[in-house]
Each structure stands twice: as C-alpha cells, then as structure tokens.
Enzyme design. Structure first.
Site, short mmCIF file in Angstrom:
data_model
loop_
_atom_site.label_atom_id
_atom_site.label_comp_id
_atom_site.label_asym_id
_atom_site.label_seq_id
_atom_site.Cartn_x
_atom_site.Cartn_y
_atom_site.Cartn_z
N ASP A 313 0.84 -1.20 0.00
CA ASP A 313 0.00 0.00 0.00
C ASP A 313 0.88 1.26 0.00
O ASP A 313 1.61 1.49 -0.94
CB ASP A 313 -0.97 -0.01 1.18
CG ASP A 313 -2.02 -1.12 1.06
OD1 ASP A 313 -1.90 -1.95 0.15
OD2 ASP A 313 -2.95 -1.16 1.87
N HIS A 314 0.85 2.04 1.06
CA HIS A 314 1.57 3.32 1.08
C HIS A 314 3.01 3.14 1.60
O HIS A 314 3.44 3.84 2.51
CB HIS A 314 0.81 4.32 1.96
CG HIS A 314 -0.49 4.75 1.38
ND1 HIS A 314 -1.62 3.94 1.41
CD2 HIS A 314 -0.87 5.88 0.73
CE1 HIS A 314 -2.63 4.57 0.82
NE2 HIS A 314 -2.20 5.74 0.40
#
Length: 720
Positions: A313-314
């Site tokens: 994800d991030h």
C-alpha cells in the site's frame, strides 16, 4: 513436543465473534487483527491475545480531506500520445483515466509543474506554445504537423487506490469512497500527529498499531472502465506535490522535471535503468519519509504500543533495504507472502524486532467463491514459502480478509491447521539457529543491487507475468537453497568483488535494469568480471545476460559465457553447435529441461564450451571454461523442483565445488533438505503433490531412506 500455540495472527470482524474465539483456540492464535472494511469487535478486546489495529495515516477521514483540498495526495500522469495533423492540437488530459479516482490539479500553476513534450523529437514544448483550458480539461498546443505530443500533469488522488481496489474486488455497494490526504503537507502533518495521539488514548486495548503503510501509495492507476491501467509496486509517481518538489529542488540543487517521474510513459518501472535524477528523488523521499515515519512511531511507543509496518500500500519511501529504514524504529514488518521470493523479501529485513507474513490466499470473495480453489492455492503457496522459511524464517504468520469466508469453506480450516503446525515445527526444531549454507556466497547482479533485495524481475510481488516468470524463477529457486545470497550493483562490481562471493548471476531481458543495459559497455565492469572468472570465480547468465549491442557482440561477456545471440547481423557466419548432454549439471535430471519462454537464437561460440540442451540449431543450456573459472548459460529458468536441482548443480559447478554439493544431499529432485547443525535436526520436504521416495546423504553416505507423503515435511536427526 512442539508448542501448539503462538506465532499466529487471525483476522476478525464484528459479526463473527464466537467463530473467531473457536478458531483462535483451535489454531492456537495469539493475536487478532482487523482488516480494511472490518472492525475489531469490543467483545474480543478482553481475549488474552495481542490485538492488532490497522491504522491509516492517509485516509478514512473524508471530512479533513474535503476541508483541505490543496493537501489531497497527488500523482504525476501522462496523457495519451496524440499526433498533430495541423499546427494546433488539443489533448484531453483525463482521456482513459477514471475520473472517480483522479482529478486534474487546477490549484497549482500548470506552467510551473506541467510539461508538454514533442515525442517525435523529445524536445520540451515552450510554455508560451501551449495553454490549459480548465473548462474543457484540454491542453491546446502549437504543433508541427505529424509530430506526436504528450502532456505530463499533476492530478489529485480523490479515491485511495487500495480502497478502490478493495471496493471493486469485494463488490462493496454502500461504502463511501475514501479520499486521500498528504501527510507530508504542513497542515495535514500537524493534524495527523494529533489524531494519532487521540487514537492511542481512545484505544487502550490495542497492542499493535499496524500502519498501512505510511504516506505514499505505490503507483496504482485505474482506467475509465475501473480496470487497472498501470501498476508499479515500486513506483514513486504518487509521491509528488509542488510542496514536496520545491523541497526536492533545494535539496538536489537543480530544477525538477515531470519527465523524471513519467519517464516517457514507462513511469520508472523497476525494469528501467534508473536515471540519476530518479535515484536522487528516491534518496530524497526516503530521507524525508523515514524521518517523518519515526515521529509517528515515537508517538505510538509513547503510549506503550508496538508499531508495525505493512510492506505494501503506502510503503513508498520506506523501502526496507534502504539506508534510512532502520532509523524509523519500527517493532515489526508484516507483508503478503505469495512465494518464496516474497517471503525472503520480508524475512531478510533487518532493523526490526520481528517479521510477520500474511499467507495467501486472502479471505476475499474472488478466491472463496464460485470457481475459486482456496485449498489448492494455500497448498501451493505454502510449499513455496516453506522452502524459504527453512532458510530465513519469519517470526510469525497470519491471514487477512474475512474470516467468515474461510470458516465456511469445507476443509479449508483443516488445511490451515497443517500449515500452522508445520510453521511451529520449523521454529521448534531450528531453535533459532541458522541453517547450513555452502562455504561461499552467490550474488545477483543488477542495477538496483542491495536496495531492492528479492525484488528483481517483478512488476508487483507474486503476480505472474509471461514476460518475467522465466527470469523470476531463478530467485524463487534461490529463496530455498543452501546459499547466502547477496544483491550487488554495477558500482559494487567496479569497487571490487568481495572474496566471499564465488558465483555471480545476471538474469533478465536486454536493456532492462536487471540485465544491465549500458553498464555492459563500461570497461571497468567487464574487466572486473572477466578477472573474477579468470581467477576461479563463476558466472551464470539467464535470458539475455550482459546484453548490449556493441563492437560486434550482443552479449558483451560472450567470451566468458561461451554464447552470443544472433541479432541477424551475422547470419552470414555459420554456427556449428552440437549437443553433448553428459555433464554434472544434468546428472539428476530425467526428461526435458523447462526453459519457460526461453531466449531464441542463442548460439555457442569459442573453444571451451559444451552444449547441454538445444532448440533446433540454437543452444539453450551451455557451460564454458574461462581461465580457472566456469560459466553457465540458461535460455530461461522458471521455478520448478527440477529446475531448483539444475540451478543447485549449476552453482556448485560454476563455483568449482562440485564435491561440496553432497555434504547434505537428497536423491529425488522433488525433495530438498535443510540442515540445522547446531540443533542436530534435518528437514526433508516433498515439494510435489505426489508421494515420493528419496534418500538422504551426509558426507557421501546414505543415512535415511524415506517414503514421503504428498507435500510432507519430515524431521530426522543430523548424524554427522
């Protein structure tokens, strides 16, 4: 007696409390977690286990995002390539993009942050030669007829890409789209820190805060039909904003260009040889992101909680093999395990107290539904992961998704019981001691080196691509082999190859970062490797190693490898390749060798080669002597138990240590052996779905004859 509890994390949700408790007790889980789209039930907060809470620094607060539209996250996009047929051209920026995910940034000056490029010449179109029409969403350009043009521009991420992916995959209907906001920005940064403090105070029962991840999403962009348009798990395209880029310019000492990110439309895929400017941007982002991530981790620690990072994800800017990662001060890293390679990507991480893997399949409807095979996927995933675990064990395992789906699937929980039991057996028998490895190191050589260990030759971890599986298979094989593996760059080679490295492997397609492209016309690189092999080292090339058309050769180390590739420039020169398949590398092998997609038109040349496999008139597997050293060429090498054995033998041959291979050895290629000398235990694993007979040799003597069940792991004593 193996301890039957611990080292396991299970997902839960508000509507499955009783079943969660039952499965926690059945499987011996010592931790429970929530997931995206689920909640940790209050009824479970009193359970005597660790509680993980998924924490989002960049979303799940639409009110803040809407109040601060200038601090929503941004991404650099490149328009379609459009050919001018006159002296003016209008390009619609959002053509082909999903307007629910992305919105053109009209707040910041386009003339400062956008770039129009004549793709026919590669020249930047001067800013006085184009205008942005905000009403139509088009850029009008003064053009040269029949030249091709693009516009690189900034867009706001008005729907978090992972939330969008989960929304589409799980067919959520009534869930609001989650906006993103940029924690690097001043107002949002202050707000997020205070919000985290409040959250820690309001959630005293949560033991582990699992950041998902920190600030910048990898590149995941959808088209106008809600399909993935492009995805780059290593991509930095969505880590930009005028605020960040101005800071970068001061740090780097030169002006930023959008082209450094959009990269002709390739978006700096990891297959691209990275430019100096892109390397600078990665360095800058890692410094900034890791420093800010440390501030959030310190807040978590101040409330007596652990801080865990999800490797996904991030995660951009927190690359775990970067120079600044350890300074974050994380307690743990957790990531998705889809293969032996992805397991090693997690388990080899330093600078944390423990590592945890989310085994596949995720409990999502796309697998636990009509046409899905979660049991088969779980078995295949575990057999690949198990090989790597025995070499570099994760501390914990777990699962993600909706527990109800897994619980309702007949026989799936029984399969999980087997996996969890074997995982605990590994830890019980190894007793935190390392497994035996050969007395030399093996190095993977590419442009990225150690910065991206176990990440080579892939677009997104554990995602199969026809173009890559024949190369990625090399790393998958290595992930469970008895070798210490280093990842080195071409700069490392120029600075001197360490003495403990005995074999260098170069694998990939020509002109990619993994093969090396222009690095192979660097005199310092080729002479260093020639010297290394000439003096007794080994070199293994797979696909198009050392490839760059130059001075009458395509493979620049064709003299070392004993092969070159016919590029149709030398068809007038006859080649006389003949098969001679009798060799140490093929002694265990029955039947044909699988080269996957392979590489065509490779021919052996020189005076010291031997062709072990051919495709018509061309060669697929060639060994060569070069001074005191050896080389091996493979046209491709996808993962399979047989190819693991072939590569194992090839490495020992290239190292000139064939006898060392049988220090610990099993006769059946579908089986492998891992030895823990300090605990006096040996693991023999059957990597196939069929029963197998194998013999275990120690120092040349047969000490065990084993009939093994499909997929079995058998522990025996080390009698050396």
């Amino acid at each position: 007696m193996v301890l039957m509890t611990g080292r396991l994390t299970l997902p839960t949700d508000a509507d499955i409390v009783d079943e969660t408790i039952r499965l926690k007790n059945l499987l011996g889980a010592d931790a429970l977690r929530d997931c995206d789209g689920t909640e940790m039930p209050e009824a479970l907060l009193s359970e005597p286990v660790k509680k993980y809470a998924t924490y989002y620094t960049t979303r799940k607060d639409n009110e803040w995002a809407m109040q601060n539209p200038d601090e929503i996250q941004q991404e650099y996009l490149i328009s379609d390539r459009v050919t001018a047929r006159g002296e003016t051209l209008r390009i619609r920026l959002m053509e082909g993009f999903h307007t629910e995910q992305l919105k053109v940034n009209t707040l910041d000056d386009p003339k400062r942050w956008w770039e129009v490029i004549d793709r026919t010449t590669g020249e930047i179109v001067p800013i006085d030669k184009w205008e942005f029409d905000e009403v139509s969403g088009e850029v009008e350009i003064q053009t040269i007829p029949y030249h091709e043009y693009t516009v690189s521009f900034l867009a706001f991420l008005i729907w978090d890409p992972v939330h969008m992916y989960n929304f589409i995959t799980n067919d959520w209907q009534d869930t609001p789209h989650q906006l993103t906001y940029d924690v690097r920005q001043p107002k949002t940064q202050k707000y997020v820190k205070e919000k985290l403090k409040r959250w820690c105070e309001e959630n005293p029962h949560i033991d582990v805060v699992r950041f998902t991840t920190f600030f910048h999403q990898f590149t995941l962009t959808f088209d106008d039909k809600k399909r993935e348009k492009y995805v780059e798990w290593f991509g930095y395209s969505a880590s930009v904003s005028p605020y960040i880029l101005e800071k970068f310019e001061k740090w780097a000492g030169y002006k930023f260009r959008p082209e450094y990110i959009v990269d002709q439309g390739y978006h700096n895929s990891m297959f691209r040889v990275p430019s100096k400017q892109f390397r600078d941007f990665i360095e800058f982002q890692q410094i900034e992101v890791c420093a800010l991530a440390k501030e959030l981790v310190d807040i978590v620690h101040s409330y007596g909680k652990e801080a865990m990072m999800f490797l996904g994800d991030h995660w951009i800017g927190t690359e775990p093999y970067g120079k600044y990662f350890a300074g974050i001060g994380l307690d743990a890293v957790v990531g998705s395990v889809g293969s032996g390679v992805t397991l090693r990507m997690i388990s080899d991480i330093k600078g944390v107290d423990y590592t945890e893997g989310r085994l596949l399949p995720y409990f999502f409807p796309d697998v636990f539904g009509e046409g899905g095979d979660p049991i088969g996927e779980a078995r295949d995933n575990w057999r690949k992961a198990r090989r790597a675990l025995l070499r570099s064990p994760l501390d914990r395992i777990g699962y993600g998704g909706y527990l109800k789906l897994a619980s309702n699937w007949p026989g799936f929980i029984d399969e999980i019981q087997k996996v969890v039991t074997e995982f605990r057996e590994i830890h019980e028998n190894m007793k935190e001691t390392p497994s035996y490895v050969a007395p030399f190191k093996v190095a993977i050589l590419n442009c990225w080196g150690s910065q991206r260990r176990w990440m080579s030759n892939q677009v997104h971890h554990a995602i199969w691509h026809r173009e890559t599986y024949s190369a990625e298979g090399v790393l998958e094989c290595l992930s469970g082999m008895p070798f210490e593996v280093e990842f080195i760059s071409f700069d490392d080679v120029k600075n001197g190859i360490p003495e403990d490295i005995k074999v260098i492997i170069n694998v990939g397609d020509a002109y990619t970062a993994f093969s090396g492209a222009e690095n192979w016309i660097d005199e310092a690189v080729v002479t260093s490797i020639r010297r290394f092999v000439d003096q007794g080292g080994g070199f293994i090339g797979v696909g198009e190693p050392t490839a760059y058309q130059h001075q009458g050769r395509f493979f620049q180390l064709s003299d070392v490898l004993g092969v070159d590739r016919e590029m149709c420039f030398s068809l007038n020169t006859d080649k006389y390749n003949e098969l001679d398949a009798t060799h140490f590398i093929l002694e265990d092998i029955d039947g044909e060798v699988d080269f996957g997609e392979g590489t065509s038109r490779v021919y052996a040349q020189g005076k010291n080669y031997q062709v072990l496999a051919m495709d018509g008139e061309y060669s697929q597997l060639v060994v060569n002597e070069y001074g005191k050293g050896h080389s091996v060429y493979f046209a491709g090498l996808p993962y399979s138990p047989q190819n693991c054995r072939i590569l194992l033998r090839a490495i020992y041959y290239a190292a000139g240590m064939e006898n060392e291979m049988k220090r610990y050895y099993v006769t059946n290629v579908d089986t492998e052996v891992t030895v823990f000398q300090k605990s006096k235990k040996i693991a023999v694993i059957n990597n196939s779905s069929e029963a197998q007979y194998t013999e275990v040799y120690i120092n040349g003597n047969c000490v065990y004859k084993l009939d093994m069940e499909p997929g079995e792991m058998r522990w025996v004593d080390d009698v050396e």
